[in-house]
Design a protein around this motif. Structure first.
Motif, PDB file in Angstrom:
ATOM      1  N   GLU A 234       0.853  -1.187   0.000  1.00 47.49           N
ATOM      2  CA  GLU A 234       0.000   0.000   0.000  1.00 47.49           C
ATOM      3  C   GLU A 234       0.891   1.240   0.000  1.00 47.49           C
ATOM      4  O   GLU A 234       1.624   1.492   0.949  1.00 47.49           O
ATOM      5  N   LEU A 235       0.844   2.007  -1.098  1.00 49.30           N
ATOM      6  CA  LEU A 235       1.581   3.266  -1.184  1.00 49.30           C
ATOM      7  C   LEU A 235       0.681   4.413  -0.736  1.00 49.30           C
ATOM      8  O   LEU A 235      -0.532   4.268  -0.623  1.00 49.30           O
ATOM      9  N   ASN A 236       1.303   5.571  -0.497  1.00 51.30           N
ATOM     10  CA  ASN A 236       0.563   6.734   0.023  1.00 51.30           C
ATOM     11  C   ASN A 236      -0.185   6.386   1.303  1.00 51.30           C
ATOM     12  O   ASN A 236      -1.277   6.911   1.558  1.00 51.30           O
ATOM     13  N   TRP A 253      -3.688   3.787   9.761  1.00 55.20           N
ATOM     14  CA  TRP A 253      -3.061   4.549   8.684  1.00 55.20           C
ATOM     15  C   TRP A 253      -4.113   5.298   7.884  1.00 55.20           C
ATOM     16  O   TRP A 253      -5.295   4.985   7.942  1.00 55.20           O
ATOM     17  N   GLU A 254      -3.643   6.291   7.137  1.00 59.41           N
ATOM     18  CA  GLU A 254      -4.563   7.184   6.435  1.00 59.41           C
ATOM     19  C   GLU A 254      -4.130   7.349   4.985  1.00 59.41           C
ATOM     20  O   GLU A 254      -2.934   7.383   4.675  1.00 59.41           O
ATOM     21  N   ARG A 255      -5.112   7.422   4.108  1.00 60.48           N
ATOM     22  CA  ARG A 255      -4.862   7.765   2.705  1.00 60.48           C
ATOM     23  C   ARG A 255      -6.065   8.537   2.180  1.00 60.48           C
ATOM     24  O   ARG A 255      -7.214   8.134   2.408  1.00 60.48           O
ATOM     25  N   ASP A 256      -5.797   9.613   1.484  1.00 66.03           N
ATOM     26  CA  ASP A 256      -6.870  10.430   0.898  1.00 66.03           C
ATOM     27  C   ASP A 256      -7.895  10.868   1.940  1.00 66.03           C
ATOM     28  O   ASP A 256      -9.100  10.918   1.669  1.00 66.03           O
ATOM     29  N   GLY A 257      -7.395  11.149   3.147  1.00 65.58           N
ATOM     30  CA  GLY A 257      -8.277  11.650   4.182  1.00 65.58           C
ATOM     31  C   GLY A 257      -9.090  10.607   4.907  1.00 65.58           C
ATOM     32  O   GLY A 257      -9.858  10.945   5.823  1.00 65.58           O
ATOM     33  N   ALA A 258      -8.946   9.334   4.537  1.00 63.99           N
ATOM     34  CA  ALA A 258      -9.730   8.263   5.169  1.00 63.99           C
ATOM     35  C   ALA A 258      -8.827   7.430   6.066  1.00 63.99           C
ATOM     36  O   ALA A 258      -7.785   6.926   5.630  1.00 63.99           O
ATOM     37  N   ASN A 259      -9.218   7.275   7.344  1.00 63.11           N
ATOM     38  CA  ASN A 259      -8.471   6.436   8.279  1.00 63.11           C
ATOM     39  C   ASN A 259      -8.836   4.976   8.103  1.00 63.11           C
ATOM     40  O   ASN A 259      -9.993   4.643   7.848  1.00 63.11           O
ATOM     41  N   ARG A 260      -7.828   4.111   8.233  1.00 57.28           N
ATOM     42  CA  ARG A 260      -8.032   2.672   8.134  1.00 57.28           C
ATOM     43  C   ARG A 260      -7.280   2.019   9.281  1.00 57.28           C
ATOM     44  O   ARG A 260      -6.279   2.546   9.763  1.00 57.28           O
TER      45      ARG A 260
END
Length: 459
Positions: A234-236, A253-260
């Motif tokens: 998973e990049l970014n 972790w977060e990408r594009d403003g969404a937490n996972r």
């Protein structure tokens, strides 16, 4: 190369060479691996990228520029994976500037120290002390854990050179080695750092890969074992928290403003120490304080693509502090093998001591390029004129945390830190801060972290 089979999942934070190697070793053990990288490319400080100028294509390394056949853990991994065939020889010379003249020393012939015109005979005889001290220090030097070096970490490189060597050896060997490797002068570096440089590079040939040093993490990720459905990259992916829970670990972790939230049976955190300090809440106050205080030097360097190669044969020319206060090495990267620049064209990188870079972290690229050429003109005017005449491209690259510059006493701090870590924790750390700040040390610490995780999950 067959992996064992298991349903357990390990999360690896950071896809530099430490994290990528850890991920590969864990896949060999049969674990599912999720690799999280905050950038949009893998490799971290060991990565390369393309740049263009006019009709020409160049390949730039973001961090390290060449490798040594003394890097035995790396060589072993390359041979095991079949990637040794991708290794390419490159120049084995490092030049050192003194009074306007470049003196070239061979990595494969340490006896050049006794033949070079860089040093007088009195200094050459004193240099034998350096070779003796290196031999005595070898048992304390390790690619994966340098805590044993605490026992010999009693002074700075400058203090060591003045005590055991002499002033010319300090000015034209010890200080240039410190600045070239750590981007910091000899009074800011432990004497163990100089011995580590000699141990890690001298007496062995250099090598690289077609297209740059940074191809290695990409090669590993492209192996069939790593392209299987049991590997997820998973990049970014910006990690904010790595925490133990009752069933292992969870990583936020977060990408594009969404937490996972990623759940795993274990995790390897393979990022620079100060970043790791903010990610792992289970660290003790002392452990967090140690990691937070680690000093990485800043690096703002400038690379020029040239229509015509320079006449230099060395892979780089070290500029001693005595010769210039800011510029510490000029890399002639077209001497590092094919793929860096088109045939008969040049690629030259100017690297500066950390104080120069720190002052330009927020300065615009055009000003940084102008400042770099001003510094070069002051010390190597003919090369500056060559760049001015044949320049096709200029690229500025910036690292807030480029190289760990450990001062005198730093290995004692390391020993206390490593002794406090729990080898049975589901969260394991990896990175150059366990050893000597090189790609090979990072790789070795990634392997060691993977071994600890595998031992834990196999019980």
């Amino acid at each position: 190369m067959t992996a064992r089979t298991t349903t357990k999942n390990v999360i690896v934070v950071g896809s530099g060479i430490a994290g990528t190697t850890a991920a590969f070793r864990l896949r060999q053990e049969g674990y599912h691996v999720t690799l999280l990288e905050q950038e949009n490319y893998p490799g971290g400080r060991m990565s390369s990228h393309a740049a263009s100028g006019g009709d020409s294509a160049y390949r730039l390394d973001r961090g390290a520029s060449w490798l040594s056949r003394n890097y035995l853990p790396m060589i072993k991994l390359l041979e095991e994976t079949g990637l040794a065939s991708r290794m390419l020889p490159c120049s084995n010379e490092l030049g050192v500037l003194r009074d306007g003249k470049v003196h070239r020393l061979s990595f494969v012939r340490p006896t050049d120290l006794l033949r070079t015109g860089l040093l007088g005979w009195r200094s050459k005889l004193k240099a034998l002390n350096l070779l003796r001290d290196l031999s005595a220090a070898r048992p304390a030097l390790s690619w994966s854990d340098m805590s044993k070096a605490a026992g010999i970490d009693i002074e700075s490189a400058q203090e060591y050179a003045l005590r055991r060597l002499d002033k010319p050896l300090l000015d034209y060997l010890v200080e240039p080695l410190c600045s070239t490797q750590f981007l910091a002068p000899a009074d800011e570096i432990s004497a163990v750092g100089v011995l580590s440089i000699m141990w890690g590079t001298f007496g062995a040939a250099s090598f690289t890969f077609d297209g740059g040093v940074g191809r290695l993490p990409a090669f590993l990720l492209d192996l069939p074992l790593m392209r299987s459905e049991q590997t997820r990259v998973e990049l970014n992916a910006r990690v904010s928290d790595v925490r133990q829970d009752g069933n292992g670990v969870h990583v936020t972790w977060e990408r594009d403003g969404a937490n996972r939230v990623e759940h795993g049976d274990a995790c390897v955190v393979a990022v620079p120490g100060p970043i790791a300090a903010g990610l792992v809440p289970s660290l003790t106050d002392d452990q967090r304080a140690y990691l937070s205080a680690l000093r990485y030097t800043s690096d703002v360097h400038v690379t020029f693509g040239l229509r015509e190669a320079t006449g230099e044969t060395a892979l780089g020319v070290a500029i001693p502090l005595r010769e210039h206060p800011d510029l510490c090495v000029v890399l002639h990267e077209h001497n590092l093998g094919p793929g860096r620049a088109p045939a008969d064209q040049g690629l030259v990188t100017l690297v500066f001591r950390h104080h120069w870079s720190a002052a330009r972290k927020s300065v615009d690229d055009d000003t940084v390029v102008e400042d770099s050429l001003t510094a070069l003109t002051e010390v190597l005017p003919d090369l500056a004129a060559h760049i001015g005449k044949h320049r096709e491209m200029a690229a500025v690259q910036r690292w807030d945390r480029a190289v760990l510059a450990r001062p005198a006493g730093g290995y004692g701090d390391l020993a206390r830190f490593t002794s406090s870590l729990d080898p049975r924790s589901p969260i394991q750390l990896a990175g150059d801060y366990f050893a000597y700040s090189t790609t090979n040390a990072s790789l070795s610490t990634g392997e060691a972290a993977a071994q600890r995780v595998a031992a834990l999950l196999s019980t």
